[in-house]
Design an enzyme around this catalytic site. Structure first.
Site, PDB file in Angstrom:
ATOM      1  N   HIS A 374       0.801  -1.233   0.000  1.00  0.00           N
ATOM      2  CA  HIS A 374       0.000   0.000   0.000  1.00  0.00           C
ATOM      3  C   HIS A 374       0.821   1.263   0.000  1.00  0.00           C
ATOM      4  CE1 HIS A 374      -4.016  -1.769   0.873  1.00  0.00           C
ATOM      5  NE2 HIS A 374      -3.274  -2.734   1.391  1.00  0.00           N
ATOM      6  N   LYS A 565      -8.075  13.952   5.195  1.00  0.00           N
ATOM      7  CA  LYS A 565      -7.205  12.778   5.105  1.00  0.00           C
ATOM      8  C   LYS A 565      -6.218  12.883   6.258  1.00  0.00           C
ATOM      9  CE  LYS A 565      -6.192  14.360   0.929  1.00  0.00           C
ATOM     10  NZ  LYS A 565      -6.351  13.244  -0.010  1.00  0.00           N
ATOM     11  N   ARG A 566      -5.452  11.823   6.497  1.00  0.00           N
ATOM     12  CA  ARG A 566      -4.460  11.919   7.548  1.00  0.00           C
ATOM     13  C   ARG A 566      -3.495  13.077   7.260  1.00  0.00           C
ATOM     14  NH1 ARG A 566      -4.331   7.932  11.733  1.00  0.00           N
ATOM     15  NH2 ARG A 566      -2.348   8.922  12.252  1.00  0.00           N
ATOM     16  N   LYS A 571       1.193  14.456   1.708  1.00  0.00           N
ATOM     17  CA  LYS A 571      -0.134  14.806   1.202  1.00  0.00           C
ATOM     18  C   LYS A 571      -0.275  16.315   0.973  1.00  0.00           C
ATOM     19  CE  LYS A 571      -2.229  10.880   3.689  1.00  0.00           C
ATOM     20  NZ  LYS A 571      -2.939  10.018   2.714  1.00  0.00           N
ATOM     21  N   THR A 675      -8.352   6.923  -1.582  1.00  0.00           N
ATOM     22  CA  THR A 675      -9.702   6.410  -1.800  1.00  0.00           C
ATOM     23  C   THR A 675     -10.722   7.518  -1.528  1.00  0.00           C
ATOM     24  OG1 THR A 675      -9.489   5.471   0.417  1.00  0.00           O
ATOM     25  CG2 THR A 675      -9.337   3.942  -1.429  1.00  0.00           C
ATOM     26  N   LYS A 679     -14.396   8.829  -3.407  1.00  0.00           N
ATOM     27  CA  LYS A 679     -15.655   9.130  -2.705  1.00  0.00           C
ATOM     28  C   LYS A 679     -16.183  10.508  -3.106  1.00  0.00           C
ATOM     29  CE  LYS A 679     -13.907   6.273   1.008  1.00  0.00           C
ATOM     30  NZ  LYS A 679     -13.061   6.243   2.221  1.00  0.00           N
TER      31      LYS A 679
HETATM   32  O1  73E Z   1      -2.688   5.794  -0.661  1.00  0.00           O
HETATM   33  C1  73E Z   1      -3.230   5.132   0.453  1.00  0.00           C
HETATM   34  C2  73E Z   1      -4.132   3.998  -0.027  1.00  0.00           C
HETATM   35  O2  73E Z   1      -5.238   4.504  -0.726  1.00  0.00           O
HETATM   36  C3  73E Z   1      -2.114   4.579   1.336  1.00  0.00           C
HETATM   37  O3  73E Z   1      -1.343   5.640   1.834  1.00  0.00           O
HETATM   38  C4  73E Z   1      -2.709   3.783   2.479  1.00  0.00           C
HETATM   39  O4  73E Z   1      -3.509   2.715   1.923  1.00  0.00           O
HETATM   40  C5  73E Z   1      -4.608   3.179   1.150  1.00  0.00           C
HETATM   41  C6  73E Z   1      -5.396   1.963   0.709  1.00  0.00           C
HETATM   42  O5  73E Z   1      -4.695   1.231  -0.247  1.00  0.00           O
HETATM   43  C7  73E Z   1      -1.674   3.214   3.375  1.00  0.00           C
HETATM   44  N1  73E Z   1      -1.763   3.091   4.717  1.00  0.00           N
HETATM   45  C8  73E Z   1      -0.644   2.521   5.135  1.00  0.00           C
HETATM   46  N2  73E Z   1       0.143   2.307   4.103  1.00  0.00           N
HETATM   47  N3  73E Z   1      -0.496   2.741   2.999  1.00  0.00           N
HETATM   48  C9  73E Z   1      -0.316   2.204   6.520  1.00  0.00           C
HETATM   49  C10 73E Z   1       0.973   1.820   6.875  1.00  0.00           C
HETATM   50  C11 73E Z   1       1.274   1.521   8.183  1.00  0.00           C
HETATM   51  C12 73E Z   1       0.306   1.599   9.163  1.00  0.00           C
HETATM   52  C13 73E Z   1      -0.996   1.971   8.811  1.00  0.00           C
HETATM   53  C14 73E Z   1      -1.300   2.269   7.496  1.00  0.00           C
END
Ligand code: 73E
Length: 829
Positions: A374, A565-566, A571, A675, A679
């Site tokens: 991810h 978003k976070r 970002k 995501t 939305k």
């Molecule tokens: O871009 C997003 C993505 O849409 C990405 O940053 C996020 O996953 C979403 C779903 O695919 C994400 N979260 C984490 N890594 N990528 C993450 C890593 C460590 C702890 C918690 C979350």
């Protein structure tokens, strides 16, 4: 346990379970029973919480027959099921979703009215289970929703954190975290199953023995054990009689007290083991994208995958199934690297416990896992120091070493003489300390590896795992993320759903591409008006909510510009903030006449990881700017900055349908997918965005005329970095940027205190790792285009309708279809 003779002789024990009658009276009766016999109160004496719990349990009892029936059907029909392994599920409130899925909304409303109860108040009583950080956890929740709606067998496995993502408050503009005690008032949606508890070991040592034929056997002797208790949650499909299961594990001590110590009279000391065990599922780690490498985190990861594998093999898989057939029965999808310790765990079970030889066990294991990555941020790729891992899971470390040895032999075989490559690809990193690279382990073990958007999957192949791609190109694939239209369109935007239903029918709810039929209505003036009316009503709804929730006033007739978003530097919330300040500075300095300012409300929502200092400074800066801009009469109310605290799924469901403009402005190559972007587009907001993550695909689908594109491409970013990026040169060269930054630096927003914002500004001027200053010029230019477009309501509406009509691709049902075709059941298609 009931014996078979009892079951066989009692129709009542084996016959179908019947639901309460689907009538208003039937609902009222069940509700009152739940209130009287479940809560132990009479209606006249009941509190809102009693009523909420009884209502939830009523909805539950309507879904129960389907749940039992689905389980029965699944057991009779042996197919490969999906075991989704995820440390996070960001579920959001359950009541509305489960009423929608069971088609009981109308009946429930009437029933509550008959009882003289305000249903909206009951909805408001639910505390959402925030068992996730952001996109990754919400994605897992969307995926299990889609699989149930598609009648695909799936068990979602995860952790029942006692405390979810922290509750954010602001104190003098600074983030303060409070524990999220979501279970405090009861949790009517879960079913504890202590009788299905499993044991999980930690620590200790390994012992090796040799049998009569000279074969070695290794056994792990853990030093301590905890009990994993499963809590089951219903995952109902959309009106299809299917209810899948989400199984979340809670850690408990085997014994409340160390009896020896207890008997010796030291009661506090005697409960130490209990506290230790229960700590494991106590709280969600609040870091999104940047894991901290803490021991407790590894304990959590191992805890939930060990429980899940044990549960599947011993309690779900029928006893008569040969474990060589495991791959025909299960595919474990690894949601990022968090559950990757499942790989050596399955090897340990097969080899040490079930007596398989290594090669056969490895062959089985490789077919049972697939891995989703991810992220691209190097600091986000999990590595576990071998000393930590070896201390906590000594046998697993041995197994990882062996997997690595055999894998590196394969590399040497494929690329003879290329020792540099061998070092690069080793699952064990040597620098800066010996550590296990979990992404590499997942890639070696997984049958497939996927990224979460086209661009991300390509960068994964080219930049993150290029050597692995060279070795196994066919392992790599893409599945672009998606979102569930049930929660994020039907539930969240009832007004738009009604308009869509009236126009093209309801088929879109489970087949989102049908939204294409809306395209011709973009040219229908009457439809455009109704579309605008929906948006307006949604803004009103949000405005009411924010008044009550946060005591803030949302201006109704403003362009609503949203960035939720976070909080993360990549970002680029700071870029958005620079835009806001530049508008304000333009008016202050007389460069822009006030009547040329487009009335605009900028709404932020963002939590910062508690240990992420820079992110917290940015929050403070946003709040400082908001306070100044909102109260300065020079702006004549034309610019408003709102930052409601504690952005979560519940708030998202109100904010997104009200938005006009969706901010998706990460530096290209940093946001894996996003995501939220999907939305917003599906709810009729236009996107201002960079060529990053799934934005690229949104742009492709909606067309350039209906998307405000700006900024560098990923290769351009790389090129600028290669050339040597000097942020201050952008500051010097652009007078608007200079004036904007200088205004912040002057202390204008912080009561004259320059130091209060210096961390953010120094970082921007001297480092700016995500190139906000380089992006400023093109971003402002794109915002000009936004304002020109917004000035023509008919053209704007046309674009928003086309966005809705063309984004059916982003249904998580489509994502699940792609996972099935490319990863879970290839060849079945
Ligand atoms: O871009 C997003 C993505 O849409 C990405 O940053 C996020 O996953 C979403 C779903 O695919 C994400 N979260 C984490 N890594 N990528 C993450 C890593 C460590 C702890 C918690 C979350």
């Amino acid at each position: 346990r009931r014996g078979p003779s009892f079951e066989a002789s009692h129709e009542l024990a084996t016959g179908p379970v019947t639901s309460p009658p689907r009538t208003v009276d039937g609902f009222v009766r069940e509700f009152l029973d739940q209130l009287n016999f479940g809560q132990g109160v009479k209606l006249s004496q009941s509190t809102i919480n009693d009523q909420y719990l009884a209502l939830a349990r009523t909805v539950r009892s309507y879904l129960m027959a389907s749940w039992l029936e689905t389980g029965h059907r699944r057991r009779k029909n042996p197919t490969r099921i999906v075991g989704y392994l995820s440390a996070e599920y960001l579920l959001g409130r359950q009541l509305g979703n489960n009423l929608l899925a069971s088609d009981l909304q109308g009946i429930a409303e009437q029933a509550m009215e008959q009882c003289g109860i305000d249903m909206a108040a009951l909805r408001g009583q639910e505390v959402e289970p925030g068992l996730g950080n952001g996109g990754l956890g919400r994605l897992a929740a969307c995926f299990v929703d889609s699989l149930a709606t598609m009648d695909q067998p799936c068990i979602g496995y995860g952790i029942r954190y006692e405390y979810g993502i922290f509750r954010q408050t602001f104190v003098e503009g600074r983030q303060v975290e409070e524990p999220d005690s979501w279970l405090r008032l009861g949790s009517p949606w879960e079913f504890p199953h202590p009788e299905r508890a499993v044991q999980v070991g930690f620590g200790g040592h390994t012992e090796t023995s040799v049998d009569e034929d000279g074969t070695e056997h290794t056994r792990w002797v853990p030093a301590w054990q905890v009990r994993g208790v499963p809590y089951h949650y219903m995952v109902p499909g959309f009106r299809n009689g299917v209810v899948n299961t989400l199984r979340l594990w809670s850690a408990e001590a085997n014994q409340a007290f160390d009896l020896q110590t207890f008997n010796a009279g030291d009661y506090a000391q005697a409960s130490r083991a209990e506290i230790f065990a229960e700590n494991i599922s106590k709280v969600l780690y609040p870091d999104d994208s940047t894991p901290q490498g803490k021991e407790l985190r590894l304990q959590q990861q191992y805890f939930f995958v060990a429980c899940s594998l044990r549960d599947f093999i011993e309690n779900t898989l029928p006893r008569d199934v040969d474990l060589r057939e495991l791959p025909q029965r299960i595919i474990f999808q690894l949601n990022d690297t968090h559950p990757v310790i499942a790989v050596p765990e399955l090897m340990r079970i097969l080899v040490d416990e079930k007596g398989f030889d290594w090669d056969e066990a490895w062959d089985i294991t490789q077919q049972c896992f697939a891995y989703t990555c991810h992220t691209l941020l190097p600091e986000a790729l999990e590595v576990w120091p071998v000393d930590l891992l070896g201390r906590l899971l000594p046998r697993h470390l041995e197994i990882i070493y062996r997997i690595n040895e055999e894998f590196l032999l394969e590399v040497r075989d494929a690329f003879p003489g290329d020792e540099g490559r061998v070092r690069r690809m080793s699952i064990i990193a040597e620098q800066p300390q010996r550590a296990v690279r979990m992404a590499y382990l997942a890639t070696v073990a997984g049958a497939k590896v996927n990224g979460v958007a086209e661009l991300h999957s390509q960068l994964l192949r080219d930049d993150v795992l290029p050597d692995f791609h060279a070795m196994w190109p066919e392992k790599f694939t893409n599945v672009t993320n998606g979102i569930t239209p049930r929660r994020f369109l039907y539930l969240a935007n009832r007004r738009l759903s009604d308009l869509i239903n009236e126009t093209i029918g309801t088929g879109w709810v489970t087949d989102l591409e049908q939204l294409r039929q809306l395209e011709p209505y973009a040219d229908d003036a009457d439809f455009r008006q109704r579309f605008r009316d929906v948006k307006h009503a949604n803004k009103e709804r949000l405005s009411k909510l924010l008044r009550v929730r946060d005591g803030i006033e949302l201006s109704q007739d403003h362009l609503l510009d949203v960035m939720v978003k976070r909080l993360h530097e990549y970002k680029r919330q700071t870029l958005k903030l620079l835009h806001v300040v530049s508008v304000y500075e333009g008016v202050l300095s007389g460069r822009t006449p006030i009547d040329q300012v487009t009335p605009r409300t900028v709404l932020f929502g963002a939590k910062a990881a508690p240990g992420y200092h820079m992110a917290k400074e940015i929050i403070f800066l946003i709040n400082s700017v908001a306070e100044t801009v909102n109260t300065d009469p020079v702006m004549d109310g034309r610019l408003q900055v709102l930052f409601p605290a504690n952005y979560n799924v519940t708030l998202a469901e109100k904010v997104i349908p009200a938005a006009d403009l969706s901010e998706q402005i990460s530096l290209a190559g940093k946001e894996a997918s996003g995501t939220g972007n999907m939305k917003f587009a599906l709810n009729g907001a236009l996107t201002i965005g960079t060529l990053d993550g799934a934005n690229v695909e949104i742009l492709d689908l909606v067309g350039e005329d209906n998307f405000f594109l700006f900024g560098m491409t990923e290769p351009e970013v790389e090129e600028l970095r290669q050339r040597g990026y000097v942020p201050s040169s952008f500051y010097e060269a652009d007078p608007v940027l200079k004036a904007t930054i200088d205004l912040i630096g002057s202390g204008h927003f912080t009561g004259g205190d320059r130091g209060a914002v210096s961390a953010v500004l120094d970082n921007l001027l001297n480092h700016d790792p995500f190139m906000a200053l380089a992006g400023f010029g093109s971003y402002l230019e794109a915002q000009d285009r936004v304002e020109r477009a917004y000035a023509d309501p008919e053209a704007w509406s046309r674009s928003t309708i086309l966005n809705v009509a063309r984004c059916g691709f982003f249904s998580s049902d489509r994502s699940m279809r792609d996972y099935l075709d490319r990863i879970w059941l290839p060849g079945d298609a």
